[in-house]
Design a protein around this motif. Structure first.
Motif, PDB file in Angstrom:
ATOM      1  N   ARG A  79     -39.812  13.474  -5.737  1.00 47.08           N
ATOM      2  CA  ARG A  79     -38.343  14.145  -5.361  1.00 47.08           C
ATOM      3  C   ARG A  79     -37.367  13.874  -6.602  1.00 47.08           C
ATOM      4  NH1 ARG A  79     -35.268  15.603  -0.918  1.00 47.08           N
ATOM      5  NH2 ARG A  79     -33.628  17.191  -1.762  1.00 47.08           N
ATOM      6  N   ALA A  80     -37.336  12.795  -7.046  1.00 42.68           N
ATOM      7  CA  ALA A  80     -36.478  12.727  -8.284  1.00 42.68           C
ATOM      8  C   ALA A  80     -36.730  13.738  -9.500  1.00 42.68           C
ATOM      9  CB  ALA A  80     -36.428  11.357  -8.625  1.00 42.68           C
ATOM     10  N   ARG A  81     -38.170  13.938  -9.611  1.00 43.57           N
ATOM     11  CA  ARG A  81     -38.448  14.861 -10.657  1.00 43.57           C
ATOM     12  C   ARG A  81     -37.970  16.333 -10.181  1.00 43.57           C
ATOM     13  NH1 ARG A  81     -42.747  11.386 -11.283  1.00 43.57           N
ATOM     14  NH2 ARG A  81     -44.078  12.578  -9.698  1.00 43.57           N
ATOM     15  N   THR A  82     -37.941  16.612  -9.154  1.00 43.83           N
ATOM     16  CA  THR A  82     -37.708  17.902  -8.587  1.00 43.83           C
ATOM     17  C   THR A  82     -36.436  18.226  -8.786  1.00 43.83           C
ATOM     18  OG1 THR A  82     -39.614  17.872  -7.025  1.00 43.83           O
ATOM     19  CG2 THR A  82     -37.623  19.423  -6.549  1.00 43.83           C
ATOM     20  N   GLU A  83     -35.398  17.595  -8.553  1.00 44.08           N
ATOM     21  CA  GLU A  83     -34.101  17.620  -8.641  1.00 44.08           C
ATOM     22  C   GLU A  83     -33.874  17.807 -10.339  1.00 44.08           C
ATOM     23  OE1 GLU A  83     -32.885  18.960  -6.424  1.00 44.08           O
ATOM     24  OE2 GLU A  83     -34.273  18.229  -4.805  1.00 44.08           O
ATOM     25  N   LEU A  84     -34.448  16.674 -10.848  1.00 43.24           N
ATOM     26  CA  LEU A  84     -33.944  16.654 -12.375  1.00 43.24           C
ATOM     27  C   LEU A  84     -34.566  17.774 -13.139  1.00 43.24           C
ATOM     28  CD1 LEU A  84     -33.316  15.086 -14.961  1.00 43.24           C
ATOM     29  CD2 LEU A  84     -35.578  14.156 -14.700  1.00 43.24           C
ATOM     30  N   ASN A  85     -35.673  18.265 -12.729  1.00 39.99           N
ATOM     31  CA  ASN A  85     -36.135  19.605 -13.460  1.00 39.99           C
ATOM     32  C   ASN A  85     -35.485  20.885 -13.044  1.00 39.99           C
ATOM     33  OD1 ASN A  85     -37.892  18.119 -15.170  1.00 39.99           O
ATOM     34  ND2 ASN A  85     -39.436  17.998 -13.500  1.00 39.99           N
ATOM     35  N   LYS A  86     -34.932  20.922 -12.147  1.00 39.74           N
ATOM     36  CA  LYS A  86     -33.992  22.028 -11.808  1.00 39.74           C
ATOM     37  C   LYS A  86     -32.878  22.195 -12.846  1.00 39.74           C
ATOM     38  CE  LYS A  86     -34.406  21.971  -6.632  1.00 39.74           C
ATOM     39  NZ  LYS A  86     -33.633  21.759  -5.461  1.00 39.74           N
ATOM     40  N   VAL A  87     -32.415  21.084 -13.193  1.00 39.81           N
ATOM     41  CA  VAL A  87     -31.352  21.112 -14.284  1.00 39.81           C
ATOM     42  C   VAL A  87     -31.998  21.442 -15.551  1.00 39.81           C
ATOM     43  CG1 VAL A  87     -29.655  19.777 -15.441  1.00 39.81           C
ATOM     44  CG2 VAL A  87     -29.880  19.306 -12.761  1.00 39.81           C
ATOM     45  N   ARG A  88     -33.016  20.862 -15.985  1.00 40.25           N
ATOM     46  CA  ARG A  88     -33.743  20.976 -17.018  1.00 40.25           C
ATOM     47  C   ARG A  88     -34.304  22.351 -17.250  1.00 40.25           C
ATOM     48  NH1 ARG A  88     -34.506  17.242 -20.386  1.00 40.25           N
ATOM     49  NH2 ARG A  88     -36.299  18.080 -21.475  1.00 40.25           N
ATOM     50  N   GLN A  89     -34.609  23.092 -16.279  1.00 43.83           N
ATOM     51  CA  GLN A  89     -35.097  24.459 -16.187  1.00 43.83           C
ATOM     52  C   GLN A  89     -34.185  25.449 -16.340  1.00 43.83           C
ATOM     53  OE1 GLN A  89     -37.085  24.644 -12.334  1.00 43.83           O
ATOM     54  NE2 GLN A  89     -38.907  23.031 -13.145  1.00 43.83           N
ATOM     55  N   ARG A  90     -33.174  25.169 -15.852  1.00 45.61           N
ATOM     56  CA  ARG A  90     -31.799  26.357 -16.244  1.00 45.61           C
ATOM     57  C   ARG A  90     -31.546  25.840 -17.544  1.00 45.61           C
ATOM     58  NH1 ARG A  90     -26.219  25.967 -14.683  1.00 45.61           N
ATOM     59  NH2 ARG A  90     -26.019  23.728 -15.182  1.00 45.61           N
ATOM     60  N   ALA A  91     -31.442  24.663 -18.157  1.00 46.06           N
ATOM     61  CA  ALA A  91     -31.248  24.491 -19.791  1.00 46.06           C
ATOM     62  C   ALA A  91     -32.567  25.265 -20.507  1.00 46.06           C
ATOM     63  CB  ALA A  91     -31.001  23.315 -20.041  1.00 46.06           C
ATOM     64  N   GLY A  92     -33.338  25.488 -20.100  1.00 51.20           N
ATOM     65  CA  GLY A  92     -34.533  25.933 -20.998  1.00 51.20           C
ATOM     66  C   GLY A  92     -35.331  24.884 -21.765  1.00 51.20           C
ATOM     67  N   VAL A  93     -35.341  23.784 -21.209  1.00 52.94           N
ATOM     68  CA  VAL A  93     -36.059  22.602 -21.780  1.00 52.94           C
ATOM     69  C   VAL A  93     -37.277  21.976 -20.911  1.00 52.94           C
ATOM     70  CG1 VAL A  93     -33.968  21.938 -23.173  1.00 52.94           C
ATOM     71  CG2 VAL A  93     -34.543  21.177 -21.043  1.00 52.94           C
ATOM     72  N   ALA A  96     -31.221  13.119  -7.974  1.00 47.81           N
ATOM     73  CA  ALA A  96     -32.356  12.550  -8.586  1.00 47.81           C
ATOM     74  C   ALA A  96     -32.342  10.926  -8.900  1.00 47.81           C
ATOM     75  CB  ALA A  96     -32.530  13.463 -10.144  1.00 47.81           C
ATOM     76  N   GLU A  97     -31.249  10.602  -9.411  1.00 46.08           N
ATOM     77  CA  GLU A  97     -31.100   9.235  -9.702  1.00 46.08           C
ATOM     78  C   GLU A  97     -31.342   8.406  -8.468  1.00 46.08           C
ATOM     79  OE1 GLU A  97     -27.645   6.028 -11.100  1.00 46.08           O
ATOM     80  OE2 GLU A  97     -27.249   8.011 -11.267  1.00 46.08           O
ATOM     81  N   ALA A  98     -30.703   8.765  -7.185  1.00 44.40           N
ATOM     82  CA  ALA A  98     -30.753   8.126  -5.868  1.00 44.40           C
ATOM     83  C   ALA A  98     -32.344   7.853  -5.421  1.00 44.40           C
ATOM     84  CB  ALA A  98     -29.734   8.593  -4.953  1.00 44.40           C
ATOM     85  N   PHE A  99     -33.076   9.086  -5.587  1.00 43.60           N
ATOM     86  CA  PHE A  99     -34.271   9.116  -5.247  1.00 43.60           C
ATOM     87  C   PHE A  99     -35.035   8.248  -6.040  1.00 43.60           C
ATOM     88  CE2 PHE A  99     -33.271  13.097  -2.747  1.00 43.60           C
ATOM     89  CZ  PHE A  99     -33.540  12.626  -1.542  1.00 43.60           C
TER      90      PHE A  99
END
Length: 488
Positions: free
Chosen positions: A401-415, A390-393
């Motif tokens: 693409r950065a938001r896509t990878e970032l939000n995968k992590v946030r969705q797992r966290a439930g936020v 996410a940071e590199a993109f």
């Protein structure tokens, strides 16, 4: 036997370990001239290279304590004094923990170089794979050294003689990075995505570490390319585990989220005089609750205590309870709180404990169980891969693409998902790294490489504290030809 212990520099000659580098019987029969004659010899030597990665407890301690995430803690301010100096940004050239970082990593490099020196002695089916594995590990050791000290002596594929010690200079870190990338490229080219023996280095681990190495050099387009290939190809089946709350239990390690993990065992004892000798992970015991009597957790030494700043940073994010143990709140929630007790160490107390790497009552190793936790160190997990991508993109302008990878992590966290773009998106990614990865030893390096250390760390001096000092004893052993890092 002693010839097998030849070390890369005089600075590593001071390393004392109760582990044998190679388990050879009987003693004094084999030496450098008649070893490496069989595949088994190479296999045993490679295990010796893996062994030095088990000094990862220093990464967890220093990476957190040097940042705004933790204080040193412990029995007193003189208990592991070097950590308290780092905590207060008072560290200098005489610091036992920083010297351990240098000598342990160079000892690992020496072991790898000794094998490379004999690489062409014989051929056997697994040789290319073994050499690729230690190429990765050597890159990991050098990457650690560059992060801590900047320019460091670079020697590859051979041992350095004693006579060379006074002639070896520090190598510019750009050249060290070039070697790191070459070693990782070899590992990526040769290794498979999976290995039936748990803990062996794989292609995915090598790609993840290369992505991190490129990111730290601000080679964002190259980092994005490597991390994109890792995420989209992903023949190892990496994935975020669903339950973050139980992810840090021993029973659930070596999961789909573990990309590069350093293995530990609770079956070998040891003592405080030689932490490098251990096969267990000493960090959980050191992070444990001092003189604790109660359920679930085990007693320990109250080091590396999360700060109020970190606790407040989480707000209502569910990852706070995963990352931080609020001890008094935990005790109050038990059915028998009056029967639970603990002590406060003189090295500082925040009321909080590292809940990722902590001693739990049902995960004790052999005595002394402060030192022999079987809890592995997750050097790179898949959530980190996604956030690095996410940071590199984001850095190259591919916000979607950065938001896509970032939000995968946030969705797992439930936020909720992040919808920002541009500079705000990059700030959101940095914030997410702290929410997701705190307690794992990355925070100081994230602050330094993003230029945010001075605003976050009390006492941090720009132009000085981005690097740690070269241990003075190593400068002396090198005949004084190495200059000290600026400001020290």
């Amino acid at each position: 036997m002693k010839k097998l212990y030849i070390i890369i520099l005089a600075l590593t000659m001071s390393l004392v370990s109760c582990d044998q580098w190679l388990d050879i019987e009987p003693e004094f029969v084999q030496d450098a001239e008649n070893f490496f004659n069989t595949e088994e010899d190479f296999q045993r030597a490679v295990i010796g290279v893996y062994d030095l990665m088990q000094t990862n407890y220093l990464q967890v301690w220093i990476g957190e304590i040097a940042s705004d995430n933790s204080i040193a803690g412990g029995e007193s301010v003189n208990d592991t004094q070097g950590l308290h100096e780092i905590d207060g940004m008072r560290h200098g050239g005489v610091n036992n923990e920083l010297r351990d970082v240098m000598r342990f990593n160079y000892a690992g490099i020496a072991r790898a170089n000794f094998i490379f020196e004999n690489e062409n002695k014989i051929d056997f089916p697994s040789k290319e794979r073994l050499m690729a594995e230690i190429s990765f590990i050597r890159a990991y050791f050098y990457f650690t050294l560059v992060n801590y000290f900047g320019d460091v002596p670079l020697i590859v594929d051979r041992r350095a003689s004693i006579n060379e010690v006074f002639q070896i200079n520090r190598t510019p870190k750009a050249q060290v990075y070039e070697q790191i990338e070459r070693d990782l490229d070899r590992a990526i080219r040769v290794l498979n995505w999976t290995n039936p023996e748990v803990g062996r280095i794989t292609k995915g681990a090598a790609m993840a570490l290369k992505g991190k190495v490129l990111l730290y050099q601000q080679k964002f387009a190259e980092a994005a390319q490597v991390l994109d290939e890792l995420i989209t190809t992903n023949q190892a089946g990496y994935a975020l585990v669903a339950d973050m709350r139980s992810m840090w239990l021993v029973a659930n390690q070596n999961s789909s989220e573990d990309v590069f993990t350093i293995q530990h065992s609770g079956l070998q004892g040891g003592d405080y005089g030689c932490l490098v000798c251990l096969q267990g992970n000493p960090a959980p015991g050191f992070h444990g609750i001092r003189n604790y009597v109660g359920p679930f957790y085990g007693d320990g030494n109250s080091y590396n205590l999360p700060t109020q700043n970190l606790y407040d940073f989480f707000g209502n994010d569910p990852r706070r309870e995963v990352t931080i143990l609020d001890l008094d709140a935990f005790i109050a929630a038990q059915p028998n709180p009056s029967e639970i007790s603990y002590m406060i160490g003189g090295g500082g107390h925040t009321g909080y404990y590292n809940n990722k790497y902590i001693k739990r009552d049902f995960e004790r190793g052999l005595p002394d169980d402060d030192l022999t936790s079987p809890l592995n160190y997750r050097a790179i997990r898949y959530a980190d891969v996604l956030l690095m991508a996410a940071e590199a993109f984001a850095q190259i302008g591919n916000d979607a693409r950065a938001r896509t990878e970032l939000n995968k992590v946030r969705q797992r966290a439930g936020v909720p998902d992040i919808t920002s773009s541009g500079n705000q998106l990059l700030e959101d990614i940095y914030r997410e790294r702290r929410l997701e990865l705190s307690g794992e030893g990355y925070r100081f390096w994230d602050l330094v490489r993003t230029g945010k250390a001075a605003e976050a760390i009390s006492g941090f001096q720009v132009g000085k504290h981005e690097l740690f000092p070269i241990p003075q004893v190593e400068i002396d052993l090198a005949g004084g030809r190495w200059s000290q890092n600026p400001g020290y």
